[in-house]
Design an enzyme around this catalytic site. Structure first.
Site, mmCIF file in Angstrom:
data_model
loop_
_atom_site.group_PDB
_atom_site.id
_atom_site.type_symbol
_atom_site.label_atom_id
_atom_site.label_comp_id
_atom_site.label_asym_id
_atom_site.label_seq_id
_atom_site.Cartn_x
_atom_site.Cartn_y
_atom_site.Cartn_z
ATOM 1 N N HIS A 154 -1.537 0.890 7.199
ATOM 2 C CA HIS A 154 -2.011 1.038 5.823
ATOM 3 C C HIS A 154 -1.803 2.472 5.359
ATOM 4 O O HIS A 154 -2.183 3.417 6.058
ATOM 5 C CB HIS A 154 -3.492 0.674 5.727
ATOM 6 C CG HIS A 154 -4.030 0.631 4.337
ATOM 7 N ND1 HIS A 154 -3.434 -0.089 3.325
ATOM 8 C CD2 HIS A 154 -5.122 1.226 3.775
ATOM 9 C CE1 HIS A 154 -4.139 0.046 2.210
ATOM 10 N NE2 HIS A 154 -5.160 0.850 2.458
ATOM 11 N N CYS A 177 0.823 -1.215 0.000
ATOM 12 C CA CYS A 177 0.000 0.000 0.000
ATOM 13 C C CYS A 177 0.853 1.258 0.000
ATOM 14 O O CYS A 177 0.506 2.259 -0.637
ATOM 15 C CB CYS A 177 -0.926 -0.005 1.207
ATOM 16 S SG CYS A 177 -0.066 -0.211 2.788
ATOM 17 N N ASN A 208 -7.897 4.969 -1.960
ATOM 18 C CA ASN A 208 -7.333 3.699 -1.508
ATOM 19 C C ASN A 208 -6.671 2.978 -2.679
ATOM 20 O O ASN A 208 -6.704 3.454 -3.816
ATOM 21 C CB ASN A 208 -8.437 2.838 -0.876
ATOM 22 C CG ASN A 208 -7.902 1.830 0.117
ATOM 23 O OD1 ASN A 208 -6.688 1.628 0.237
ATOM 24 N ND2 ASN A 208 -8.788 1.169 0.836
#
Length: 356
Positions: free
Chosen positions: A302, A162, A322
Site C-alpha cells: 500500500h 493507491c 491515505n
C-alpha cells in the site's frame, strides 16, 4: 392497517432508545449516528430488533450501503458483528491506537485486501538512494498541511490504485510549493498509461516508477480533464491538458528513516509504501504499530503520502495521508510509529522534483 404500521414504527423507535441507553462512552458505534430515522426498515425486517441489528442498520445508513438480497444482508451482518468484536477486543488491550467502525466494517479481511490493496511490489531498486542532505535545522515536528501545500484526501474506491494517489499527492504538494497554486492531477492517467514502467493499474504499482513515467511522458494531465474512474482503461493522455511535469525523482535509501525524516522535515511530503495487515483497515486514531507486518522490499502492499511527523504520548510518529476517503481514520490520515521502520514505511520512499 395504518394503526399497525404506526405501532410498529413506535416499537422500533422505543427499542432503539433502549439500545442506545446501554452504550458505553467508548463504544465504536457511537460515531455512526443516533437518530431513530436512520434505521433501515429492510435490514431490521430481515434481522429483527436485536441490539446488533440496530447497530448494523445505522452503519448501513451512515455509509450508504445497499444490499441486494436477504442473504446478502445476513452475510454482511455476520461479518459486521465479527469486526465489531475484533474492534472491541483490540481496544481493550490499551494499545497506542484504537480501532473503530468505518465503511469497511462489513467486509472480511480477504475482501478488503482484494479490493483496496495492490499486489506486493519489489522496492529493491531503492537499495541505494539519491537523496542529499541539505543544510538546515530539522524541525522538532512537521505538518505540511499547516503550510497549505497538501491537497485534499481522495478515495481510490475498489481499485488497487493507491500508488497513483500517493504519486499525485506528492506531485500536487510539490506543485503548490513551487507555484503557490493548488491543483488536482489525474490518477486515472497513471492507471491507464503507466504500465510500461512496471505498474499494473488497479493491481498495483510504485510511486517511484510513476514519477519516472511522468518524467518521460512529458507530464500528467489534470484531474478535471482526465477524471478518475477506478477501473483499468485505455490510455487517453493529451499533452495540452498537462498540469505538472517531472524533472527528476529522488529515492530514499531502503529503510533509512533518518533520510526520510530529513526529506519530510526540510523538503516536502514524500511518497511511502508499507505493508497493511489485518486491523489497519479499521484504524480510527492514535499511533499505529504492529508486530505482524513485514519490513522487507517484497512486503509492501500500500502506497501513501508522509506529510509530517511528531510525538504523541511519548511515541514518535509519521503523519500520513491515505486514499480511503475522509470517513476513514483521522479524517483520512493516520499516524505510524517512527524509528522502527514500522511495516516497512521507509522501505520504498521517494519524492519528485517538478516543473510547470
Amino acid at each position: 392497517m395504518a394503526a399497525k404500521l404506526l405501532f410498529f414504527l413506535l416499537f422500533l423507535v422505543s427499542a432503539l432508545s433502549v439500545a442506545l441507553a446501554g452504550f458505553e462512552e467508548d463504544n465504536p458505534i457511537r460515531s455512526v449516528t443516533q437518530r431513530p430515522d436512520s434505521i433501515e426498515p429492510a435490514i431490521l425486517g430481515v434481522l429483527g430488533s436485536c441490539r446488533h441489528a440496530f447497530h448494523f442498520a445505522r452503519f448501513a445508513r451512515r455509509y450508504g450501503k445497499s444490499y441486494g438480497s436477504e442473504e446478502e444482508i445476513k452475510k454482511r451482518f455476520g461479518i459486521f458483528v465479527e469486526n465489531l468484536a475484533f474492534i472491541r477486543s483490540t481496544n481493550r488491550k490499551d494499545l497506542s491506537y484504537t480501532l473503530g467502525i468505518n465503511q469497511f466494517a462489513d467486509l472480511t479481511w480477504e475482501e478488503f485486501r482484494t479490493n483496496r490493496l495492490g499486489a506486493a511490489q519489489n522496492c529493491s531498486a531503492t537499495a541505494h538512494g539519491n537523496h542529499r542532505f541539505v543544510d538546515g535545522v530539522l524541525p522538532v515536528t512537521r505538518d505540511w498541511r499547516e503550510q497549505g501545500i497538501v491537497s485534499p484526501v481522495k478515495d481510490q474506491g475498489s481499485c488497487g490504485s493507491c500508488w497513483t494517489f500517493s504519486t499525485t499527492g506528492a506531485l500536487e504538494a510539490a506543485y503548490t510549493q513551487l507555484t503557490g497554486k493548488s491543483t488536482s492531477l489525474s490518477e486515472q492517467q497513471l492507471v491507464d498509461c503507466a504500465s510500461a514502467f512496471n505498474n499494473f493499474g488497479c493491481n498495483g504499482g510504485l510511486p517511484s516508477q510513476a514519477f519516472e513515467y511522468v518524467k518521460y511522458n512529458g507530464g500528467i494531465d489534470t484531474e478535471q480533464t482526465y477524471p478518475y474512474l477506478g477501473v483499468n482503461g485505455i490510455c487517453n493522455f493529451k499533452q495540452e491538458n498537462v498540469g505538472v511535469k517531472v524533472i527528476d525523482s529522488i529515492n530514499i535509501t531502503l529503510g533509512a528513516e533518518d533520510e526520510l525524516k530529513h526529506a519530510v522535515g526540510l523538503v516536502r511530503p514524500v511518497s511511502v509504501a508499507f505493508e497493511v495487515v489485518k486491523g489497519f483497515n479499521l484504524y480510527k486514531k492514535g499511533v499505529y504499530s504492529s508486530d505482524t507486518c513485514g519490513r522487507d522490499p517484497m512486503d509492501v502492499n500500500h502506497a501513501v503520502l508522509a506529510v509530517g511527523y511528531g510525538v504523541e504520548d511519548g511515541i514518535p510518529y509519521w503523519l500520513i495521508k491515505n486514499s480511503w476517503g475522509t470517513n476513514w481514520g483521522d479524517n483520512g490520515y493516520f499516524k505510524m510509529e517512527l524509528g522502527k521502520n514500522m511495516c516497512g514505511v521507509a522501505t520504498c520512499a521517494s519524492y519528485p522534483i517538478v516543473a510547470v
